[in-house]
Scaffold this motif. Structure first.
Motif, PDB file in Angstrom:
ATOM      1  N   UNK A 127     111.146   2.437 -54.301  1.00 51.03           N
ATOM      2  CA  UNK A 127     112.259   3.349 -54.570  1.00 51.03           C
ATOM      3  C   UNK A 127     112.057   4.719 -53.923  1.00 51.03           C
ATOM      4  N   UNK A 128     110.851   4.981 -53.422  1.00 56.89           N
ATOM      5  CA  UNK A 128     110.587   6.250 -52.764  1.00 56.89           C
ATOM      6  C   UNK A 128     109.618   7.154 -53.487  1.00 56.89           C
ATOM      7  N   UNK A 129     109.085   6.723 -54.642  1.00 57.29           N
ATOM      8  CA  UNK A 129     108.148   7.538 -55.406  1.00 57.29           C
ATOM      9  C   UNK A 129     106.725   7.283 -54.913  1.00 57.29           C
ATOM     10  N   UNK A 130     105.945   8.352 -54.818  1.00 57.45           N
ATOM     11  CA  UNK A 130     104.594   8.215 -54.298  1.00 57.45           C
ATOM     12  C   UNK A 130     103.736   7.363 -55.224  1.00 57.45           C
ATOM     13  N   UNK A 131     102.901   6.552 -54.600  1.00 55.47           N
ATOM     14  CA  UNK A 131     101.943   5.714 -55.303  1.00 55.47           C
ATOM     15  C   UNK A 131     100.700   5.574 -54.438  1.00 55.47           C
ATOM     16  N   UNK A 132      99.520   5.494 -55.064  1.00 54.65           N
ATOM     17  CA  UNK A 132      98.302   5.248 -54.283  1.00 54.65           C
ATOM     18  C   UNK A 132      98.219   3.773 -53.918  1.00 54.65           C
ATOM     19  N   UNK A 133      97.409   3.415 -52.930  1.00 52.37           N
ATOM     20  CA  UNK A 133      97.195   1.995 -52.641  1.00 52.37           C
ATOM     21  C   UNK A 133      96.548   1.300 -53.840  1.00 52.37           C
ATOM     22  N   UNK A 134      97.109   0.189 -54.274  1.00 56.08           N
ATOM     23  CA  UNK A 134      96.472  -0.640 -55.297  1.00 56.08           C
ATOM     24  C   UNK A 134      96.729  -2.109 -54.969  1.00 56.08           C
ATOM     25  N   UNK A 135      95.837  -2.959 -55.461  1.00 56.35           N
ATOM     26  CA  UNK A 135      95.890  -4.389 -55.144  1.00 56.35           C
ATOM     27  C   UNK A 135      95.445  -5.194 -56.369  1.00 56.35           C
ATOM     28  N   UNK A 136      95.738  -6.468 -56.337  1.00 50.15           N
ATOM     29  CA  UNK A 136      95.368  -7.375 -57.421  1.00 50.15           C
ATOM     30  C   UNK A 136      94.444  -8.457 -56.889  1.00 50.15           C
ATOM     31  N   UNK A 137      93.354  -8.713 -57.620  1.00 49.97           N
ATOM     32  CA  UNK A 137      92.480  -9.843 -57.334  1.00 49.97           C
ATOM     33  C   UNK A 137      92.423 -10.731 -58.579  1.00 49.97           C
ATOM     34  N   UNK A 138      92.699 -12.035 -58.438  1.00 51.71           N
ATOM     35  CA  UNK A 138      92.665 -12.927 -59.609  1.00 51.71           C
ATOM     36  C   UNK A 138      91.269 -13.133 -60.171  1.00 51.71           C
ATOM     37  N   UNK A 139      90.257 -12.989 -59.321  1.00 52.38           N
ATOM     38  CA  UNK A 139      88.861 -13.037 -59.753  1.00 52.38           C
ATOM     39  C   UNK A 139      88.022 -12.414 -58.649  1.00 52.38           C
ATOM     40  N   UNK A 140      86.796 -12.000 -59.001  1.00 55.46           N
ATOM     41  CA  UNK A 140      85.966 -11.301 -58.016  1.00 55.46           C
ATOM     42  C   UNK A 140      84.529 -11.256 -58.492  1.00 55.46           C
ATOM     43  N   UNK A 141      83.621 -10.953 -57.584  1.00 59.50           N
ATOM     44  CA  UNK A 141      82.194 -10.925 -57.896  1.00 59.50           C
ATOM     45  C   UNK A 141      81.712  -9.496 -58.065  1.00 59.50           C
ATOM     46  N   UNK A 142      80.933  -9.247 -59.130  1.00 59.35           N
ATOM     47  CA  UNK A 142      80.364  -7.932 -59.353  1.00 59.35           C
ATOM     48  C   UNK A 142      78.858  -8.054 -59.563  1.00 59.35           C
ATOM     49  N   UNK A 143      78.104  -7.244 -58.830  1.00 56.30           N
ATOM     50  CA  UNK A 143      76.651  -7.161 -58.961  1.00 56.30           C
ATOM     51  C   UNK A 143      76.350  -6.158 -60.069  1.00 56.30           C
ATOM     52  N   UNK A 144      75.843  -6.642 -61.189  1.00 60.82           N
ATOM     53  CA  UNK A 144      75.574  -5.805 -62.351  1.00 60.82           C
ATOM     54  C   UNK A 144      74.215  -5.118 -62.279  1.00 60.82           C
TER      55      UNK A 144
END
Length: 312
Positions: free
Chosen positions: A105-122
């Motif tokens: 619609x023209x309103x500013x937004x930062x880049x964002x994305x969706x991942x259904x699953x992902x790996x994280x090193x704890x």
């Protein structure tokens, strides 16, 4: 500058908002909204494009985890050194979709994305396959300021585009209109028409029911059931909204509702599908959401009360 004073009841006290009768200068308005014009914005990849999307098969290294809010989140670093905010839970999908629509619609937004699953090193040799998440990069050209802007006190109160954003968020059942969900970004160089962005950032509490105490987000049946406009007169409009800061809606006029509906009606069917595809919704669920949103748009264009009102 001439102001129109709107007195609102908030938390048992009268709260006065001075709404300018003239809009802000175009350069200032561009910090909130720019007219997309005839350009068809890509609502699948969003403002960041495919090139800034997180790698699906990468392992992200945890810097911190926050479980204090409604949604747990991580701060992580990717193999390329880019830092990300990764939000888990039901708001992961909704935040991406609402952000895409607002940007469309023209309103500013930062880049964002969706991942259904992902790996994280704890750390300590432990790697976890984590659930769905909204990924937002911390880009060097975007400085997120600690201060935030307020719904009832900001440079855009006199702009129909500002009130139109509020209407658009109501159409999407955005229920958590807190000031500290808003953000200001300073940009190292102009992007999307401005060097400073004012935006509604944490917009995941949406696409479900509205309410103040943990309303159900991302709930298709609740979204379909809830009405939009409950009353329309020549000077006033009322909404079926039970979320935070209901007093803000007093600022909205029938003209603002029609303006928002007109601009939302300009999004193509492909853009609507892409916005929900970006949030990983099934075609069936996306079609139902879009159908309900288009009913709200039609009511906004016609300035008529929702047919669901009589069923409450």
């Amino acid at each position: 500058m001439v102001f129109a004073t709107v007195s609102l009841m908030a938390c048992g006290a009268i709260r006065t908002i001075n709404v300018p009768t003239t809009p802000p200068p175009s350069a200032q308005l561009a910090e909130l909204w720019i007219d997309p014009g005839t350009t068809t914005r890509d609502l699948f990849w969003g403002i960041g494009g495919e090139q800034r999307a997180p790698a699906k098969d990468a392992t992200y290294t945890m810097k911190a985890r926050d479980d204090s809010g409604f949604s747990s989140s991580y701060d992580v670093v990717g193999p390329d050194g880019i830092e990300w905010s990764a939000k888990l839970g039901p708001e992961a999908q909704t935040e991406v979709v609402v952000s895409r629509i607002l940007w469309g619609l023209g309103y500013h937004q930062p880049p964002i994305y969706y991942l259904p699953s992902w790996n994280v090193d704890l750390g300590h040799g432990e790697t976890k396959r984590e659930s769905e998440a909204r990924f937002r990069p911390k880009l060097p050209q975007l400085t997120h300021l600690k201060e935030y802007w307020h719904w009832a006190e900001n440079p855009f109160l006199g702009a129909q585009e500002f009130r139109g954003m509020l209407v658009a968020m109501l159409m999407l059942n955005s229920t958590d209109l807190k000031d500290d969900n808003n953000s200001i970004y300073e940009l190292s160089e102009p992007w999307d028409g401005a060097s400073r962005w004012y935006l509604a950032r944490d917009v995941g509490a949406a696409l479900g029911e509205t309410g103040k105490l943990y309303p159900r987000r991302n709930w298709l049946q609740g979204f379909e059931k809830q009405a939009f406009l409950t009353e329309v007169s020549e000077q006033r409009v009322r909404f079926d909204y039970s979320g935070r800061h209901q007093e803000l809606l007093t600022m909205v006029t029938p003209s603002d509702v029609r303006w928002a509906a007109q601009h939302m009606s300009r999004l193509s069917d492909a853009q609507w599908r892409d916005a929900f595809r970006a949030g990983n919704y099934s075609d069936v669920d996306a079609a139902r959401y879009i159908a309900r949103i288009k009913e709200k748009i039609a009511d906004g264009l016609a300035l008529r009360a929702d047919r669901r009102v009589s069923n409450h």
